[in-house]
Write a protein that holds these residues in place. Structure first.
Motif, PDB file in Angstrom:
ATOM      1  N   CYS A  55       0.934  -1.079  -0.020  1.00 12.94           N
ATOM      2  CA  CYS A  55       0.005   0.028  -0.017  1.00 12.94           C
ATOM      3  C   CYS A  55       0.825   1.143  -0.136  1.00 12.94           C
ATOM      4  O   CYS A  55       1.605   1.352   0.977  1.00 12.94           O
ATOM      5  CB  CYS A  55      -0.827  -0.035   1.193  1.00 12.94           C
ATOM      6  SG  CYS A  55      -2.078   1.575   1.184  1.00 12.94           S
ATOM      7  N   GLU A  56       0.586   1.897  -0.962  1.00 13.62           N
ATOM      8  CA  GLU A  56       1.730   3.186  -1.240  1.00 13.62           C
ATOM      9  C   GLU A  56       1.122   4.383  -0.544  1.00 13.62           C
ATOM     10  O   GLU A  56      -0.108   4.616  -0.304  1.00 13.62           O
ATOM     11  CB  GLU A  56       1.814   3.496  -2.700  1.00 13.62           C
ATOM     12  CG  GLU A  56       2.477   2.399  -3.452  1.00 13.62           C
ATOM     13  CD  GLU A  56       2.661   3.369  -4.677  1.00 13.62           C
ATOM     14  OE1 GLU A  56       3.422   4.428  -5.097  1.00 13.62           O
ATOM     15  OE2 GLU A  56       1.903   2.929  -5.733  1.00 13.62           O
TER      16      GLU A  56
ATOM     17  N   THR B  60      -2.718   1.674  -4.637  1.00 15.14           N
ATOM     18  CA  THR B  60      -2.090   0.402  -5.029  1.00 15.14           C
ATOM     19  C   THR B  60      -2.149   0.569  -6.706  1.00 15.14           C
ATOM     20  O   THR B  60      -2.878   1.225  -7.019  1.00 15.14           O
ATOM     21  CB  THR B  60      -2.498  -0.916  -4.750  1.00 15.14           C
ATOM     22  OG1 THR B  60      -3.926  -0.927  -5.254  1.00 15.14           O
ATOM     23  CG2 THR B  60      -2.539  -1.166  -3.478  1.00 15.14           C
TER      24      THR B  60
ATOM     25  N   CYS C   7      -4.958  -0.005   2.931  1.00 14.32           N
ATOM     26  CA  CYS C   7      -5.540  -0.350   1.519  1.00 14.32           C
ATOM     27  C   CYS C   7      -6.584  -1.325   1.708  1.00 14.32           C
ATOM     28  O   CYS C   7      -6.505  -2.611   1.004  1.00 14.32           O
ATOM     29  CB  CYS C   7      -4.445  -0.627   0.396  1.00 14.32           C
ATOM     30  SG  CYS C   7      -3.409   0.828  -0.095  1.00 14.32           S
TER      31      CYS C   7
ATOM     32  N   ILE D 137      -3.178  -7.959  -6.058  1.00 20.52           N
ATOM     33  CA  ILE D 137      -3.259  -6.847  -6.976  1.00 20.52           C
ATOM     34  C   ILE D 137      -3.103  -7.152  -8.480  1.00 20.52           C
ATOM     35  O   ILE D 137      -3.982  -6.690  -9.303  1.00 20.52           O
ATOM     36  CB  ILE D 137      -2.198  -5.782  -6.931  1.00 20.52           C
ATOM     37  CG1 ILE D 137      -2.008  -5.437  -5.289  1.00 20.52           C
ATOM     38  CG2 ILE D 137      -1.995  -4.759  -7.922  1.00 20.52           C
ATOM     39  CD1 ILE D 137      -0.778  -4.682  -4.975  1.00 20.52           C
TER      40      ILE D 137
END
Length: 440
Positions: free
Chosen positions: A1-2, A11, A34, A198
């Motif tokens: 998770c950025e 993401t 996230c 993802i």
């Protein structure tokens, strides 16, 4: 998770095709884990690689053109919020994007940008794809983790341009540094529990990452960079910190280089001081706010150019005038820092920290991202809302480790058998690059 400046939590999953077309998915969330999706963006366009960057060594410059950008909302709340942004910031090119009172339609795709119809509502989202204008692919080998296995696996990572820390600047900023790398779906680091989640997601079914227990802030100990780090304005460095929790003092070594492999040292900074008791961040959930006071610093020039620069500085502005020589450390505390290197003493910085564990239960430390414009977070309103690449905790803080200079880069060898960074090939291989952490 950025975590992007703002903060924004997201993401990403990008596909690049051999005919230069690409499709990018960006999934945005309400939370730093996230797990609570807000909206998803579908981005389609064309990417043309140009030449090796004159500014950021090791990078390839690229041109991109966006054909379409669509948005899918995952709640009525997200739709209301984006509609409010659009009404406040968008011009004529976005008229009628979301009429007031329209109810949320699950699964509906709304057009944010269209090159054909000249619609463009991206400013409302603070959205730009300038990250595609600076590209670098790295390949290295990761040892197999199982004790009974020998050998290694190929890992491919995609570095794209950094996002400006100032929201108002990001729409026209052209990157000179990188974000944390994305992982190839075929050749990624292991273990990677997020990769499959993802890669299987789409704009209608955003990835929900596994729940992770929140860890208390445990700063005490020594922490070191996992790889050569690239900062905006062409800075290459590695970092090594030690925090003493018993008396809240700290010391840090910043090793600067002239190359993206961190093999040609230019100068080293040693700094020390003390820090405050941390409090939970009100802006970035999961983060801890601290203030760091820098009271002492020493500089060691490592090449002839830096020696020349320091010896040319005005008397009283950076150590003893005219006395610098390569490999010899000098205290810059008596001159209140070093004007030539932009160091002022004493100095206070308002920081954002968080600690996590990776999939191998190693402790990681995230320190706030530095302002893109090169300034310092020297006031509470400049406190970061995103993070730099993580540091990893050393097994033990030994005295010998303070002599650490560089991190081994597993590069590709040229015709002479010398490891070298190869330029990016002109044609991308087809791959999906998924965001994950880089561990060498």
């Amino acid at each position: 998770c950025e975590v992007r400046p703002g903060p924004e939590f997201l993401t990403r999953s990008y596909v690049f095709y051999s005919n230069r077309l690409f499709k990018a998915l960006q999934f945005y969330y309400w939370d730093p884990s996230c797990r609570d999706p807000s909206y998803s963006l579908v981005i389609k366009g064309k990417l043309r690689l140009r030449q090796a960057s004159w500014i950021t060594r090791g990078a390839t410059e690229a041109d991109y053109h966006l054909h379409k950008v669509g948005i899918v909302f995952h709640s009525q709340k997200a739709m209301r919020e984006v509609a409010s942004w659009a009404n406040q910031t968008s011009g004529e090119g976005c008229r009628g994007f979301l009429p007031p009172g329209r109810s949320w339609a699950p699964g509906a795709l709304y057009e944010v940008l269209s090159a054909k119809s000249e619609r463009d509502c991206t400013a409302a989202l603070g959205f730009a794809m300038h990250e595609l204008s600076l590209v670098r692919v790295e390949r290295h080998f990761q040892p197999l983790l199982q004790p009974q296995q020998s050998g290694s696996r190929l890992v491919e990572e995609l570095y794209l341009g950094d996002i400006h820390t100032d929201w108002g600047e990001r729409l026209h900023y052209r990157p000179t540094g990188y974000q944390r790398p994305m992982q190839s779906a075929q050749h990624h680091a292991h273990p990677c529990p997020a990769c499959g989640i993802i890669s299987r997601a789409d704009e209608h079914h955003p990835p929900i990452l596994p729940a992770r227990a929140a860890l208390p802030m445990q700063l005490s100990g020594s922490w070191v960079s996992t790889h050569c780090e690239v900062r905006p304005a062409v800075l290459f460095l590695t970092r090594y910190f030690t925090f003493h929790g018993n008396n809240h003092t700290w010391e840090g070594h910043y090793y600067h280089y002239s190359d993206p492999l961190c093999r040609q040292p230019t100068f080293t900074i040693y700094a020390s001081g003390h820090y405050t008791q941390g409090i939970p961040s009100s802006k970035v959930r999961g983060g801890t706010e601290l203030a760091f006071k820098v009271t002492q610093a020493r500089v060691t020039p490592m090449d002839a150019l830096t020696v020349l620069m320091l010896n040319s500085s005005a008397a009283g502005s950076c150590g003893l005038a005219g006395s610098w020589s390569a490999g010899v450390e000098q205290d810059i505390t008596p001159t209140n820092g070093c004007l030539a290197l932009g160091i002022k003493l004493p100095h206070t910085e308002y920081e954002l920290f968080k600690t996590e564990q990776d999939t191998q239960e190693r402790s990681l430390l995230y320190i706030g991202e530095r302002p893109t414009d090169g300034s310092s977070p020297d006031s509470p309103d400049k406190r970061p809302t995103s993070y730099q690449a993580p540091l990893i905790q050393c097994a033990a803080a030994s005295e010998e480790f303070s002599n650490y200079i560089s991190l081994k880069y597993v590069g590709r060898k040229d015709a002479n058998g010398i490891e070298a960074l190869k330029p990016l090939p002109v044609a991308f291989l087809l791959f999906i690059a998924l965001l994950f952490l880089r561990w060498d």
